[in-house]
Design a protein around this motif. Sequence first.
Motif, PDB file in Angstrom:
ATOM      1  N   ASP A   1      55.618  39.116  55.138  1.00  0.00           N
ATOM      2  CA  ASP A   1      54.209  38.895  54.792  1.00  0.00           C
ATOM      3  C   ASP A   1      53.582  40.179  54.251  1.00  0.00           C
ATOM      4  O   ASP A   1      52.882  40.166  53.227  1.00  0.00           O
TER       5      ASP A   1
ATOM      6  N   ASP B   1      55.193  40.946  50.831  1.00  0.00           N
ATOM      7  CA  ASP B   1      54.712  40.053  49.771  1.00  0.00           C
ATOM      8  C   ASP B   1      53.292  40.392  49.330  1.00  0.00           C
ATOM      9  O   ASP B   1      52.935  40.208  48.159  1.00  0.00           O
TER      10      ASP B   1
ATOM     11  N   LEU C   1      53.724  43.114  46.869  1.00  0.00           N
ATOM     12  CA  LEU C   1      54.757  42.966  45.842  1.00  0.00           C
ATOM     13  C   LEU C   1      54.231  42.906  44.402  1.00  0.00           C
ATOM     14  O   LEU C   1      54.786  43.579  43.515  1.00  0.00           O
ATOM     15  N   PRO C   2      53.168  42.128  44.116  1.00  0.00           N
ATOM     16  CA  PRO C   2      52.738  42.090  42.709  1.00  0.00           C
ATOM     17  C   PRO C   2      52.393  43.471  42.154  1.00  0.00           C
ATOM     18  O   PRO C   2      52.732  43.780  41.011  1.00  0.00           O
TER      19      PRO C   2
ATOM     20  N   LEU D   1      45.024  43.622  39.790  1.00  0.00           N
ATOM     21  CA  LEU D   1      46.071  43.498  40.808  1.00  0.00           C
ATOM     22  C   LEU D   1      45.644  44.139  42.127  1.00  0.00           C
ATOM     23  O   LEU D   1      45.951  43.624  43.210  1.00  0.00           O
TER      24      LEU D   1
ATOM     25  N   ARG E   1      43.152  41.809  43.925  1.00  0.00           N
ATOM     26  CA  ARG E   1      43.851  40.691  44.569  1.00  0.00           C
ATOM     27  C   ARG E   1      44.628  41.177  45.794  1.00  0.00           C
ATOM     28  O   ARG E   1      44.680  40.495  46.816  1.00  0.00           O
TER      29      ARG E   1
ATOM     30  N   ARG F   1      44.365  39.977  49.717  1.00  0.00           N
ATOM     31  CA  ARG F   1      45.500  39.509  50.520  1.00  0.00           C
ATOM     32  C   ARG F   1      45.616  40.288  51.817  1.00  0.00           C
ATOM     33  O   ARG F   1      45.934  39.727  52.875  1.00  0.00           O
TER      34      ARG F   1
ATOM     35  N   GLU G   1      50.899  39.012  32.889  1.00  0.00           N
ATOM     36  CA  GLU G   1      50.410  40.132  32.081  1.00  0.00           C
ATOM     37  C   GLU G   1      50.811  39.949  30.606  1.00  0.00           C
ATOM     38  O   GLU G   1      50.061  40.311  29.703  1.00  0.00           O
TER      39      GLU G   1
ATOM     40  N   ASP H   1      43.088  33.765  37.674  1.00  0.00           N
ATOM     41  CA  ASP H   1      43.449  33.887  39.085  1.00  0.00           C
ATOM     42  C   ASP H   1      44.448  32.808  39.492  1.00  0.00           C
ATOM     43  O   ASP H   1      45.408  33.081  40.217  1.00  0.00           O
TER      44      ASP H   1
ATOM     45  N   HIS I   1      47.867  33.740  38.395  1.00  0.00           N
ATOM     46  CA  HIS I   1      48.467  34.749  39.277  1.00  0.00           C
ATOM     47  C   HIS I   1      48.816  34.154  40.641  1.00  0.00           C
ATOM     48  O   HIS I   1      49.813  34.538  41.248  1.00  0.00           O
TER      49      HIS I   1
ATOM     50  N   PHE J   1      52.021  32.394  40.140  1.00  0.00           N
ATOM     51  CA  PHE J   1      53.058  33.401  39.908  1.00  0.00           C
ATOM     52  C   PHE J   1      53.437  34.094  41.214  1.00  0.00           C
ATOM     53  O   PHE J   1      54.624  34.234  41.543  1.00  0.00           O
ATOM     54  N   ASP J   2      52.439  34.528  41.954  1.00  0.00           N
ATOM     55  CA  ASP J   2      52.705  35.269  43.192  1.00  0.00           C
ATOM     56  C   ASP J   2      53.475  34.419  44.206  1.00  0.00           C
ATOM     57  O   ASP J   2      54.274  34.944  44.990  1.00  0.00           O
TER      58      ASP J   2
ATOM     59  N   LEU K   1      57.020  34.778  43.215  1.00  0.00           N
ATOM     60  CA  LEU K   1      57.510  36.121  42.903  1.00  0.00           C
ATOM     61  C   LEU K   1      58.616  36.628  43.838  1.00  0.00           C
ATOM     62  O   LEU K   1      59.625  37.164  43.363  1.00  0.00           O
ATOM     63  N   PRO K   2      58.481  36.467  45.182  1.00  0.00           N
ATOM     64  CA  PRO K   2      59.553  37.021  46.031  1.00  0.00           C
ATOM     65  C   PRO K   2      60.932  36.443  45.697  1.00  0.00           C
ATOM     66  O   PRO K   2      61.930  37.171  45.675  1.00  0.00           O
TER      67      PRO K   2
ATOM     68  N   ARG L   1      59.920  30.173  52.791  1.00  0.00           N
ATOM     69  CA  ARG L   1      58.610  30.810  52.678  1.00  0.00           C
ATOM     70  C   ARG L   1      57.911  30.378  51.386  1.00  0.00           C
ATOM     71  O   ARG L   1      56.692  30.166  51.383  1.00  0.00           O
TER      72      ARG L   1
ATOM     73  N   ARG M   1      54.252  28.530  50.886  1.00  0.00           N
ATOM     74  CA  ARG M   1      53.179  29.057  50.024  1.00  0.00           C
ATOM     75  C   ARG M   1      52.713  28.006  49.017  1.00  0.00           C
ATOM     76  O   ARG M   1      51.521  27.878  48.736  1.00  0.00           O
TER      77      ARG M   1
END
Lengths: 311, 311, 311, 311
Positions: free
Chosen positions: A244, A247, A250-251, A299, A302, A306, B208, B240, B243, B246-247, B250-251, B302, B306
């Motif tokens: 958690d 993550d 991470l972005p 970024l 955001r 988080r 991006e 937003d 993103h 995307f997020d 992402l992991p 995970r 999400r």
Amino acid sequence: MNTLDRNAKGVYLITVTPFTDSGALDLASTDRMVDFCLEKGVTGLTVLGIMGEATKLTAEESRTFVRQVLARVNGRVPVVVGASAPGFAPMGELTRAVMDLGAAGVMVAPPPTVRTDDQIVAYFDMVSETVGPQVPWVLQDHPVSTGVQMSPGVILRILKNAPTCVMLKHEDWPGLAKLSAIRAASDKGELQRVSILTGNGGGLFLPEELTRGADGAMTGFAYPEMMVDVVAAHARGERDRAHDLFDAYLPLARYEQQAGVGLAVRKHLFKERGVIASAMVRKPGPKLSAQDLDDIRFLVQRQDKRLRDLG
Amino acid sequence: MNTLDRNAKGVYLITVTPFTDSGALDLASTDRMVDFCLEKGVTGLTVLGIMGEATKLTAEESRTFVRQVLARVNGRVPVVVGASAPGFAPMGELTRAVMDLGAAGVMVAPPPTVRTDDQIVAYFDMVSETVGPQVPWVLQDHPVSTGVQMSPGVILRILKNAPTCVMLKHEDWPGLAKLSAIRAASDKGELQRVSILTGNGGGLFLPEELTRGADGAMTGFAYPEMMVDVVAAHARGERDRAHDLFDAYLPLARYEQQAGVGLAVRKHLFKERGVIASAMVRKPGPKLSAQDLDDIRFLVQRQDKRLRDLG
Amino acid sequence: MNTLDRNAKGVYLITVTPFTDSGALDLASTDRMVDFCLEKGVTGLTVLGIMGEATKLTAEESRTFVRQVLARVNGRVPVVVGASAPGFAPMGELTRAVMDLGAAGVMVAPPPTVRTDDQIVAYFDMVSETVGPQVPWVLQDHPVSTGVQMSPGVILRILKNAPTCVMLKHEDWPGLAKLSAIRAASDKGELQRVSILTGNGGGLFLPEELTRGADGAMTGFAYPEMMVDVVAAHARGERDRAHDLFDAYLPLARYEQQAGVGLAVRKHLFKERGVIASAMVRKPGPKLSAQDLDDIRFLVQRQDKRLRDLG
Amino acid sequence: MNTLDRNAKGVYLITVTPFTDSGALDLASTDRMVDFCLEKGVTGLTVLGIMGEATKLTAEESRTFVRQVLARVNGRVPVVVGASAPGFAPMGELTRAVMDLGAAGVMVAPPPTVRTDDQIVAYFDMVSETVGPQVPWVLQDHPVSTGVQMSPGVILRILKNAPTCVMLKHEDWPGLAKLSAIRAASDKGELQRVSILTGNGGGLFLPEELTRGADGAMTGFAYPEMMVDVVAAHARGERDRAHDLFDAYLPLARYEQQAGVGLAVRKHLFKERGVIASAMVRKPGPKLSAQDLDDIRFLVQRQDKRLRDLG
């Protein structure tokens, strides 16, 4: 505290080298950066690496910077100094100089010219001889920058030959299988255990690397607390919490790891956080565009949200 | 629909090449993969790229695979075929063959041997001549695999010389500044606009890149819906939301982009999703360990959570 | 005669691929070239190597050319075919095709992607498996073109694993120490003896390589009789005569070995000697300038005089 | 005399750095080497190049060696110092130091990291700025060691931008066409003429390079008199005599240019000629085998005979 040994763990942050806007060494920012890192919980510092713009410093500047960092750290954590050099004479010269100043050890990557297994092993035998029997050193495995591929077998040969090599900076991208193989060898008693800190940029595979047996990270990121917290959560056995936290950052970590502009992003963030006075990168080096700055602002915003949500 | 032009947008998925457990071409899985991609909303397909194990196929297998994909697609979306070759004779031979079968165009990357600006431009002049005046082609800019650095100026020279080059596969890691520069040139009327699809692995910089003017993505990822949804959100102006989507992925996208094992991860995920029957990668190729599989299981779990939270 | 075995010796000439002025395969010149080589005393031929512009041929042209050479040779000497390929499927496909046509064996160099000792050995284990237990093959060690450094120990491991690898094309520049080490290993009975033919361009170290235990040469030069005569003089124990012959050709051999224009020089000389009808090199390829032609004319004239003086 | 300008010609010998058998700097041998070179007629010296083992010296040793050479030369010929460095700060530091000691100029090659035309030109703009407006410098074009391909157009751009760049060390292997193109540009008045000295190892293409407009050579060879005499014969318009001299030394020059052992061969020959006391090469470096020594003895003996015959 100021020693480098086989049990090292936690986060050894690869520091930047702060400059003023006009490009001079900024020693006040250097002090602030040291304080910042220690406050965030790093367990060591590594200076004069690639991301420390080591090759852009004069010999005099390198000494001045190392002296300043060591004075400010004042023995609270070990400081490792990058000593990779195209020849053994300058490597030995630098090693003696920084150990005299109080460094805890040096770090060496292979030059691009060594290729075969035997050449690589022979090279590090000479490194051992060069740094001498009193100086702990870190083997840096970073094929992306050196072009040198070290198989697990080669790394084990190097470690067996070198009683003073106490740490592996594992930076093969990401090389989880390699990490497992090396850890397995010492678990089976084939060689003495070494500390393994992972260097993959910004810790982009940190949670998985910890699961494979890494002791922590040796890399750079403008938010060292991410790595400190992930390592701590992992140590408490909280796998989901570790992910958690990871993550959440991470972005931005991904953005900071861009080839080319990455160092400029990191220095910009350090400046925004009040750590260093200027984001100046010496030439040849990247500059951030207005669009880059907008990306980063977005970024960070955001990320802040988080982190608040995460608690 | 089955054309490749300067207005192409959305997601052109780089497909894998499915094999049976014994290593033979798996045409039933090929059909399923085509259906899966189209259901997820991709606007094009790209076959016989590096991640399609093109170099491990015999000439006969390549033809069979392309024929199968084209038959199944049946004109619903354009199919681009990788035609990079060490010489112009085999490049021309392959181009004629796949265009006869119904491909929408070919994609060409420079060979590692071209280095200077003039060499690169001259190479692509010969590519244009080789594919001929009727065949639309895609310029692939992927320095990590080719070792060839194309400056924005060189790309503009290539595009000006080649009226049939209608698309740039932008894969310089991540090269946001380059993307901005190329888009700016056609905005200023210096050359005709081309479609720019970004190829950075798994779309790791997709949000991006869209902001900088990319029309979409041409890359591979076991969850093509991520890229489809991010592109759609961006098109609606929902930065937003783009993103957030995307997020969420992402992991796992990061994990799938690992050098070395990445393709094995992707095929494993496609198999888990019921798309292909076997995760087999032809030799020389990676195999996943039990630890890798555990990592993936954990990350997928995970990710699923999400995505549910995201709605 | 038409076999490739561990006792091969003499000169296996790397042939060019003759084209007409318009760039088509020239089969009449191909026949003349075969005759010319056999008249000059070569003991084998090697086709489809780098200097044979293999990568510039279509699959169909490759088959046509190999078929023509084999028909003309008609079993008088063994013909080796270059089968290096980016994947094992096309390597196997080509191998089966040329062996069916009557080739004596295939030659394989490692791809640039293998780096560590274990990767190299594993690669050639797969080569052995790919070509199958009936096909003799040649291990090509050419670091300048492949970027792969194979230590003597690695070559010995490959040879021990591969009973059908009967020859080493030794082309590490010039690698006299490596040649000595490999020869010493079979002399000591550590492995079965293989034929070693040296490939250093134009035989630029041929006399020294013969002294170290090479069985001859496998390379290209517009004057194959030089290599044939040097090998013969060496075999008679006439060291000074071998060097006299070698020295007489050295200035031109040196000129023909220039990176870039070398192949154009070789084809020009073959044309001047009446062997092939056109000096055409397919694109991308070099062209000779008026100054180059003047250099060559001057060097040939001086060489002719030296050869007359030498008798 | 002690200046470096656009009219420089003759032979600038790349010197070795003499060590004692135990590896210490040998200053007595350094003096003898300087005397030997000047007696043989060289018109300049270049120190701290690759073949001078520059990277194996400590900063202190570099200064000591340069000081010794300059003192012994005592202004009789210009001395150029290699100043290539991974960053501009150390390049500037070294430049200032050696110019203060009396060097005539510095020589800079591009780092492997610059690739595109614009990157290369920008790099040398920064070199100009770094060395400053008072220091003449030499542009070193040596793609084999740097991996950087500079087209003639790029070299012309660099020269136009840099009024203090007075010499090109032409070392693209062998690059006769490039040499012609650069010379043609200044002949046509497109830029100011620069001195061009060729660096191809041991002068292996020296006669042809002189014909294309080179002003001489800047390279190393244990028999600098060969290059001095070839340049002189060429200057007198005696083309055949130049080649006769060149050919007499060619077999040994070829042997001395072997990758890997070349420097050991050169130092061995210098020792045999009484120039330096020890053939010691610092680690990592090659050692000559008994077979190597036998090769050299044989080649020298034959060379001596040819020189006697030539008169």
